[in-house]
Design a protein around this motif. Structure first.
Motif, PDB file in Angstrom:
ATOM      1  N   ALA A   1       0.830  -1.206   0.000  1.00  0.00           N
ATOM      2  CA  ALA A   1       0.000   0.000   0.000  1.00  0.00           C
ATOM      3  C   ALA A   1       0.866   1.258   0.000  1.00  0.00           C
ATOM      4  N   ALA A   2       1.965   1.235   0.761  1.00  0.00           N
ATOM      5  CA  ALA A   2       2.853   2.393   0.827  1.00  0.00           C
ATOM      6  C   ALA A   2       3.495   2.672  -0.528  1.00  0.00           C
ATOM      7  N   LEU A   3       3.947   1.620  -1.202  1.00  0.00           N
ATOM      8  CA  LEU A   3       4.565   1.793  -2.518  1.00  0.00           C
ATOM      9  C   LEU A   3       3.549   2.282  -3.543  1.00  0.00           C
ATOM     10  N   ALA A   4       2.360   1.755  -3.478  1.00  0.00           N
ATOM     11  CA  ALA A   4       1.315   2.180  -4.409  1.00  0.00           C
ATOM     12  C   ALA A   4       0.957   3.650  -4.192  1.00  0.00           C
ATOM     13  N   TYR A   5       0.870   4.034  -2.913  1.00  0.00           N
ATOM     14  CA  TYR A   5       0.543   5.421  -2.592  1.00  0.00           C
ATOM     15  C   TYR A   5       1.654   6.358  -3.075  1.00  0.00           C
ATOM     16  N   ALA A   6       2.908   5.985  -2.810  1.00  0.00           N
ATOM     17  CA  ALA A   6       4.042   6.814  -3.228  1.00  0.00           C
ATOM     18  C   ALA A   6       4.107   6.926  -4.743  1.00  0.00           C
ATOM     19  N   ASP A   7       3.761   5.836  -5.439  1.00  0.00           N
ATOM     20  CA  ASP A   7       3.776   5.863  -6.896  1.00  0.00           C
ATOM     21  C   ASP A   7       2.681   6.767  -7.448  1.00  0.00           C
ATOM     22  N   GLU A   8       1.521   6.749  -6.802  1.00  0.00           N
ATOM     23  CA  GLU A   8       0.393   7.557  -7.259  1.00  0.00           C
ATOM     24  C   GLU A   8       0.551   9.020  -6.876  1.00  0.00           C
ATOM     25  N   HIS A   9       1.194   9.272  -5.726  1.00  0.00           N
ATOM     26  CA  HIS A   9       1.325  10.646  -5.217  1.00  0.00           C
ATOM     27  C   HIS A   9       2.798  11.011  -5.017  1.00  0.00           C
ATOM     28  N   THR A  10       3.588  10.818  -6.047  1.00  0.00           N
ATOM     29  CA  THR A  10       5.023  11.085  -5.943  1.00  0.00           C
ATOM     30  C   THR A  10       5.294  12.537  -5.579  1.00  0.00           C
ATOM     31  N   LEU A  11       4.539  13.444  -6.174  1.00  0.00           N
ATOM     32  CA  LEU A  11       4.732  14.866  -5.898  1.00  0.00           C
ATOM     33  C   LEU A  11       4.428  15.183  -4.437  1.00  0.00           C
ATOM     34  N   GLY A  12       3.378  14.580  -3.885  1.00  0.00           N
ATOM     35  CA  GLY A  12       3.037  14.814  -2.488  1.00  0.00           C
ATOM     36  C   GLY A  12       4.101  14.300  -1.543  1.00  0.00           C
ATOM     37  N   VAL A  13       4.662  13.124  -1.847  1.00  0.00           N
ATOM     38  CA  VAL A  13       5.727  12.565  -1.013  1.00  0.00           C
ATOM     39  C   VAL A  13       6.959  13.459  -1.053  1.00  0.00           C
ATOM     40  N   ALA A  14       7.308  13.919  -2.252  1.00  0.00           N
ATOM     41  CA  ALA A  14       8.463  14.814  -2.380  1.00  0.00           C
ATOM     42  C   ALA A  14       8.238  16.113  -1.613  1.00  0.00           C
ATOM     43  N   ALA A  15       7.023  16.657  -1.696  1.00  0.00           N
ATOM     44  CA  ALA A  15       6.712  17.892  -0.973  1.00  0.00           C
ATOM     45  C   ALA A  15       6.781  17.682   0.533  1.00  0.00           C
ATOM     46  N   ALA A  16       6.306  16.520   0.993  1.00  0.00           N
ATOM     47  CA  ALA A  16       6.356  16.220   2.427  1.00  0.00           C
ATOM     48  C   ALA A  16       7.800  16.224   2.930  1.00  0.00           C
ATOM     49  N   LEU A  17       8.675  15.587   2.171  1.00  0.00           N
ATOM     50  CA  LEU A  17      10.092  15.555   2.554  1.00  0.00           C
ATOM     51  C   LEU A  17      10.700  16.949   2.529  1.00  0.00           C
ATOM     52  N   ALA A  18      10.363  17.718   1.497  1.00  0.00           N
ATOM     53  CA  ALA A  18      10.935  19.058   1.360  1.00  0.00           C
ATOM     54  C   ALA A  18      10.465  19.991   2.477  1.00  0.00           C
ATOM     55  N   LEU A  19       9.190  19.925   2.830  1.00  0.00           N
ATOM     56  CA  LEU A  19       8.665  20.787   3.886  1.00  0.00           C
ATOM     57  C   LEU A  19       9.267  20.437   5.245  1.00  0.00           C
ATOM     58  N   ALA A  20       9.434  19.149   5.516  1.00  0.00           N
ATOM     59  CA  ALA A  20      10.053  18.735   6.770  1.00  0.00           C
ATOM     60  C   ALA A  20      11.512  19.178   6.820  1.00  0.00           C
TER      61      ALA A  20
END
Length: 274
Positions: free
Chosen positions: A238-257
């Protein structure tokens, strides 16, 4: 004086960066699209339990919560008998939040999107509040505690902005705007403090090693990443599927943190005095 001039340059850079972010996010269709696509990734995490937790975390810097935290920060400075520091952080805490509210009223309303909170939310008031609280907490801390406070403040700010995004109260560009307002006023405050420091204080500041400041926040970032990885491993597919579907969101989460921790750590480095 040379250090104060550099800090004024940092403050000016915050202004320029803020104007660029605002213009791209609110005046261009591709900027709005980028905001919306990123926000969808965070909104996909919303569940009843997650929503309740996000509401509680975001509520930490509601007006009453912010007032409590701000008074505590000023109180710490006074307890350390740093009356000048108490006055400066008091001004920074108030000015940052007043600036954000003024910008919301003065800036033209941007483009209206199909996803998210709508136009007129730049910059984020809650983000400004938690970020300026985190930075001022670093300023009033005793030198040996500043790295720890920087790490804790950066992580708390990250939790608040993630909550705001999950609840779709703000776009990612609103969060960046809040960071920049808080950083702008903190840089001005530290410039004022450094400009009036005694020669002895400058000498003590020069003796502080930068690696002693960045070590704890760097460790905190690694631990947070380890925890997030451990959570993802409980449901790897599920985590891999979510990251694949929302790559931009994951990248933004890392950048904001990373940005929250970096700004807090930079503040600890800027005020290297005992």
């Amino acid at each position: 004086m040379h250090r104060s001039l550099r800090l004024l340059a940092v403050a000016a850079l915050c202004v320029v960066a803020g104007l660029v972010v605002w213009a791209i996010a609110t005046r261009t269709s591709w900027g709005l699209s980028l905001d919306e696509r990123t926000l969808v990734g965070f909104a996909g995490l919303e569940r009843p339990g997650v929503e309740r937790g996000a509401e509680a975390v975001a509520g930490l810097v509601d007006p009453a919560g912010f007032a409590f935290l701000a008074l505590g920060i000023v109180g710490v400075a006074l307890a350390r008998r740093r009356t000048r520091l108490a006055a400066v952080v008091g001004v920074v805490l108030i000015a940052a939040n007043v600036t954000t509210q003024a910008l919301k009223q003065l800036l033209p309303i941007g483009l209206e999107g199909d996803v998210g909170p709508g136009a007129g939310t730049w910059p984020s008031g809650h983000t400004t509040a938690i970020m300026v609280v985190a930075l001022c907490a670093v300023l009033v801390s005793a030198p040996r505690w500043r790295p720890v406070v920087a790490a804790a403040g950066g992580l708390l700010a990250t939790a608040v902005v993630y909550s705001l995004l999950i609840l779709e109260r703000h776009y990612p560009s609103d969060i960046v705007g809040g960071y920049l307002v808080a950083a702008f006023w903190t840089a001005l405050g530290v410039a004022a403090l450094n400009a009036t420091r005694s020669p002895a204080a400058h000498a003590r500041a020069a003796a502080v090693r930068l690696r002693e400041i960045i070590g704890v926040p760097a460790l905190a970032a690694l631990l947070a990443a380890a925890v997030a990885g451990a959570v993802a491993l409980t449901r790897p597919d599920a985590a891999l599927a979510y990251a694949d579907e929302h790559t931009l969101g994951v990248a933004a989460a890392l950048a904001l943190a990373a940005a929250a921790l970096a700004v807090a750590t930079a503040t600890a480095a800027m005020i290297r005095e005992s």
